[in-house]
Design a protein around this motif. Structure first.
Motif, PDB file in Angstrom:
ATOM      1  N   ALA A  42       0.824  -1.210   0.000  1.00  0.00           N
ATOM      2  CA  ALA A  42       0.000   0.000   0.000  1.00  0.00           C
ATOM      3  C   ALA A  42       0.859   1.260   0.000  1.00  0.00           C
ATOM      4  CB  ALA A  42      -0.929  -0.003   1.212  1.00  0.00           C
ATOM      5  N   LEU A  43       1.928   1.268   0.783  1.00  0.00           N
ATOM      6  CA  LEU A  43       2.788   2.455   0.864  1.00  0.00           C
ATOM      7  C   LEU A  43       3.474   2.736  -0.473  1.00  0.00           C
ATOM      8  CD1 LEU A  43       4.352   1.871   4.396  1.00  0.00           C
ATOM      9  CD2 LEU A  43       2.774   3.710   3.756  1.00  0.00           C
ATOM     10  N   ALA A  44       3.716   1.682  -1.254  1.00  0.00           N
ATOM     11  CA  ALA A  44       4.303   1.885  -2.579  1.00  0.00           C
ATOM     12  C   ALA A  44       3.410   2.738  -3.469  1.00  0.00           C
ATOM     13  CB  ALA A  44       4.566   0.536  -3.249  1.00  0.00           C
ATOM     14  N   ALA A  45       2.107   2.769  -3.149  1.00  0.00           N
ATOM     15  CA  ALA A  45       1.144   3.515  -3.973  1.00  0.00           C
ATOM     16  C   ALA A  45       0.953   4.952  -3.505  1.00  0.00           C
ATOM     17  CB  ALA A  45      -0.204   2.793  -3.961  1.00  0.00           C
ATOM     18  N   GLY A  46       1.644   5.359  -2.455  1.00  0.00           N
ATOM     19  CA  GLY A  46       1.522   6.742  -1.999  1.00  0.00           C
ATOM     20  C   GLY A  46       0.185   7.044  -1.357  1.00  0.00           C
TER      21      GLY A  46
END
Length: 306
Positions: A201-205
């Motif tokens: 999820a964090l990879a998606a900003g």
């Protein structure tokens, strides 16, 4: 690395991402110095001994839910699996669970000696953070990369996996209640599963961060369900299927869900957690996200026999 193109069934998806993870791990292990020595051989053995690669699968499936390409997710998937591999190597040591079999093969310390196993775990842990800090993630913002480093560190340390392992060791030969057992497992097993989802999820900003509350609910549920099912398999599973000695928890007088609740109530607990996971996913589905891979994984966790 070429993208994996929509395998049609969950077993095919799991196999495809397992193979991709193994290739990525080899990509990061091959250039290490002293690659002909026992330390790197121990690392390679512990990291590539087999396994389902559920945590990398969660990284890929969650990231792709937000439109992130697999090439951007290779690094966090490999990093979380390095932490998982290190934890298993150390869990098997004589001072911890003292196991001689892992995934149907000799444990790392049986094959390479205790000292090399300890060092291999240490080195895999540092490799995880080297990967997250330095590997190519061309479309990931620096602030999101930093958040991923922080997330994996927290899930691996005292606030997560190591803290849970310490509580588990402290509970040895003591009778604890269900609340205490749940606290152990939410840290020892659940923290890294939750972290794998959060890395994707964090990879998606910003879009991934907005979905974190629901993803955390899903992750907490499947993380605990995974451990409940592990406890059940220790009682009713077969050594050749589960890849470790059946009955090891009972032999070591460990606190487990079956030992505290009985097998039938432990199965009911796993089912309740499964329903919690599906409820969180259904809310995400109402926001037009593709939940199918995460849903299939939740089903696999409570039905698996290994």
């Amino acid at each position: 690395m070429p993208e994996i193109r929509n395998p049609t069934t969950f077993p095919d998806q799991l196999l495809a991402f397992r193979q991709r993870t193994d290739r990525t791990l080899l990509h990061f292990i091959r250039p290490l110095p002293f690659h002909d020595g026992d330390l790197v051989a121990s690392m390679r053995y512990g990291a590539l001994l087999g396994g389902k690669r559920l945590r990398p699968f969660l990284v890929y499936s969650t990231g792709q839910m937000f439109g992130i390409s697999q090439n951007n997710l290779d690094a966090p998937a490999a990093a979380v699996e390095c932490i998982h591999a290190y934890s298993l190597i150390h869990d098997d040591l004589p001072a911890m669970d003292n196991d001689d079999l892992r995934r149907g093969q000799p444990t790392c310390h049986i094959k390479f000696g205790e000292a090399n196993a300890i060092l291999a775990g240490d080195a895999l842990q540092s490799l995880a953070f080297s990967i997250l800090a330095n590997a190519e993630m061309p479309d990931i913002a620096l602030s999101d990369r930093l958040a991923m480093v922080s997330e994996l560190a927290a899930a691996s340390g005292v606030a997560g996996m190591c803290g849970g392992q310490s509580m588990d060791l402290g509970a040895a030969d003591k009778k604890i209640n269900i609340a205490a057992l749940e606290q152990i497992h939410r840290h020892k097993t659940g923290a890294l599963i939750r972290a794998a989802i959060r890395l994707g999820a964090l990879a998606a900003g910003s879009s991934g961060r907005a979905a974190l509350p629901l993803l955390d609910s899903y992750g907490a549920a499947i993380g605990l369900a995974f451990q409940v099912q592990d406890d059940i398999l220790d009682v009713i599973g077969k050594t050749e299927n589960i890849g470790k000695r059946q009955g090891a928890d009972q032999k070591n007088r460990k606190n487990t869900y079956p030992s505290l609740l009985g097998v039938d109530k432990a199965k009911s607990k796993a089912w309740e957690l499964y329903q919690e996971a599906l409820a969180a996913l259904n809310t995400l589905a109402s926001q037009s996200y593709d939940i199918a891979p995460l849903q299939a994984l939740a089903t696999f966790i409570i039905k698996r026999d290994n």
